[in-house]
Design an enzyme around this catalytic site. Structure first.
Site, PDB file in Angstrom:
ATOM      1  N   SER A  60      38.276 -35.986  33.610  1.00 39.77           N
ATOM      2  CA  SER A  60      38.146 -35.165  33.055  1.00 39.77           C
ATOM      3  C   SER A  60      38.615 -33.493  33.734  1.00 39.77           C
ATOM      4  CB  SER A  60      36.609 -34.257  32.807  1.00 39.77           C
ATOM      5  OG  SER A  60      36.000 -35.355  32.252  1.00 39.77           O
TER       6      SER A  60
HETATM    7  N1  SAH Z   1      33.191 -38.600  34.204  1.00 38.86           N
HETATM    8  C1  SAH Z   1      34.420 -38.937  34.553  1.00 38.86           C
HETATM    9  C2  SAH Z   1      34.826 -38.251  33.344  1.00 38.86           C
HETATM   10  C3  SAH Z   1      34.763 -40.072  32.538  1.00 38.86           C
HETATM   11  S1  SAH Z   1      36.358 -41.015  31.710  1.00 38.86           S
HETATM   12  C4  SAH Z   1      35.179 -37.805  35.543  1.00 38.86           C
HETATM   13  O1  SAH Z   1      35.029 -37.568  36.754  1.00 38.86           O
HETATM   14  O2  SAH Z   1      36.676 -38.941  35.828  1.00 38.86           O
HETATM   15  C5  SAH Z   1      34.459 -41.612  31.266  1.00 38.86           C
HETATM   16  C6  SAH Z   1      34.290 -43.114  31.615  1.00 38.86           C
HETATM   17  O3  SAH Z   1      33.301 -43.487  30.718  1.00 38.86           O
HETATM   18  C7  SAH Z   1      34.842 -43.998  31.753  1.00 38.86           C
HETATM   19  O4  SAH Z   1      35.347 -44.099  32.856  1.00 38.86           O
HETATM   20  C8  SAH Z   1      34.661 -45.160  30.794  1.00 38.86           C
HETATM   21  O5  SAH Z   1      34.875 -46.514  31.742  1.00 38.86           O
HETATM   22  C9  SAH Z   1      32.795 -44.892  31.061  1.00 38.86           C
HETATM   23  N2  SAH Z   1      32.754 -44.883  30.390  1.00 38.86           N
HETATM   24  C10 SAH Z   1      32.991 -45.567  28.334  1.00 38.86           C
HETATM   25  N3  SAH Z   1      31.101 -46.008  27.623  1.00 38.86           N
HETATM   26  C11 SAH Z   1      30.882 -46.252  29.103  1.00 38.86           C
HETATM   27  C12 SAH Z   1      29.518 -46.743  28.695  1.00 38.86           C
HETATM   28  N4  SAH Z   1      28.197 -47.438  27.932  1.00 38.86           N
HETATM   29  N5  SAH Z   1      28.923 -47.253  29.887  1.00 38.86           N
HETATM   30  C13 SAH Z   1      29.039 -46.795  30.999  1.00 38.86           C
HETATM   31  N6  SAH Z   1      30.127 -46.022  31.640  1.00 38.86           N
HETATM   32  C14 SAH Z   1      31.323 -46.023  30.007  1.00 38.86           C
END
Ligand code: SAH
Length: 211
Positions: A60
């Site tokens: 993000s």
């Molecule tokens: N917080 C992150 C941004 C993540 S993008 C950062 O600082 O980089 C969103 C993330 O959520 C992705 O890595 C994706 O794989 C994860 N995600 C999506 N669905 C999920 C689920 N059901 N359980 C755990 N992670 C999930």
């Protein structure tokens, strides 16, 4: 001696503070976490843009990280659960403000890399699990705060049940194709209030895990 990354991170914190009001604790957190550890494209590590990471996912924008962190009202908070660890940058920022961070990632390679980033930065108060975050992390519940770092149309009831009474859950909620940051407060077991904060853009929360 001050390292170059510290100067870059302070500039990043200043850039964020020029746009939105951030607390001193959050400003310090941005200064203390070297974002380049989490960014595959080094020359963009200190910019305010979101960036692609492995597994077709995104780290993000630091501005979004700031907004989500502010929405969580972390003053005095001890324990938080994040769903969607991704690169781990948001969790690392949280780790400088609260005592213990629990974070879940559904893509195994990302979970592994995030763990390495935490080790490299000597961050020891983040606990990471490779799993589907929709079911939360029961062993350590209840949490004072829960953060969804991926967008969904509806929060799984199991997450609300792992939130303590009086606790806050922040999530990007999608409705009619538009995502908004929403802050939920658990007033009691049967009452949850919600406030829509502002529009946002996150990757979708998926079901199941990916090896
Ligand atoms: N917080 C992150 C941004 C993540 S993008 C950062 O600082 O980089 C969103 C993330 O959520 C992705 O890595 C994706 O794989 C994860 N995600 C999506 N669905 C999920 C689920 N059901 N359980 C755990 N992670 C999930």
């Amino acid at each position: 001696m001050v390292d170059l990354w510290e100067i870059h991170c302070q500039r990043l914190a200043d850039d964020i503070a020029d746009i939105i009001d951030i607390t001193p604790a959050l400003y310090d957190a941005f200064c203390k976490v070297n974002r380049s550890e989490f960014c595959p494209i080094q020359k963009h590590a200190y910019s305010l843009d979101p960036q692609p990471i492995a597994g077709m996912q995104w780290i993000s924008s630091p501005l979004t990280v700031a907004k989500m962190t502010i929405a969580l009202e972390l003053d005095g908070v001890d324990k938080i659960l994040e769903i969607g660890c991704g690169s781990g940058y948001q969790a690392a920022i949280l780790s400088k403000i609260v005592r213990r961070v629990f974070t879940i990632e559904r893509i195994e390679s990302l979970a592994k890399e995030a763990k390495e980033h935490f080790t490299n930065l000597e961050i020891s108060n983040i606990h990471l699990k490779f799993d589907d975050g929709n079911s939360g992390w029961k062993n350590y519940a209840p949490y004072e705060r829960i953060l969804l770092s991926a967008a969904t149309t509806q929060i799984d009831e199991r997450l609300f049940s792992q939130l303590e009474t009086g606790g806050i859950l922040v999530a990007p909620i999608e409705k009619n194709g538009v995502q908004n940051i929403v802050r939920f407060r658990k007033i009691s077991d049967s009452e949850i209030s919600q406030e829509i904060l502002e529009e946002c853009q996150f990757v979708p929360l998926l079901k199941g895990k990916e090896q």
